[in-house]
Design a protein around this motif. Sequence first.
Motif: not given
Length: 98
Positions: A1-6, A54-60, A62-66, A88-93
């Motif tokens: 799982m990909f986590v994004r903190i802003v 937020s949790y994202w299925e993948s980095e891709q 999140l990029e699709n959203y961005r 912003a930080w992109s982290v793995d749980k």
Amino acid sequence: MFVRIVKMGFKPEKVEEFLANFDRNKKKIRGFEGCLFLELYRDKHNTHRFFTYSYWESEQALENYRNSDLFKEVWANTKVLFNEKPEAWSVDKLVSME
């Protein structure tokens, strides 16, 4: 799982405008394909500072959203309210305990 903190800091007089914008769009963001979880936090001592988590299925995902019209609209309405540069930080749980 990909986590994004802003982390975002707002002009104090613009906090309510930010909160209204977030409230209008939170279901759309959470419903965006690939978004699994969304929360908003407010700093206890610097009440003009907020964090999205937020949790994202993948980095891709999140990029699709961005790259989406939704993000472009939300971000355009948000960035004009800042009083400090967002971070912003992109982290793995690794571990989660309940």
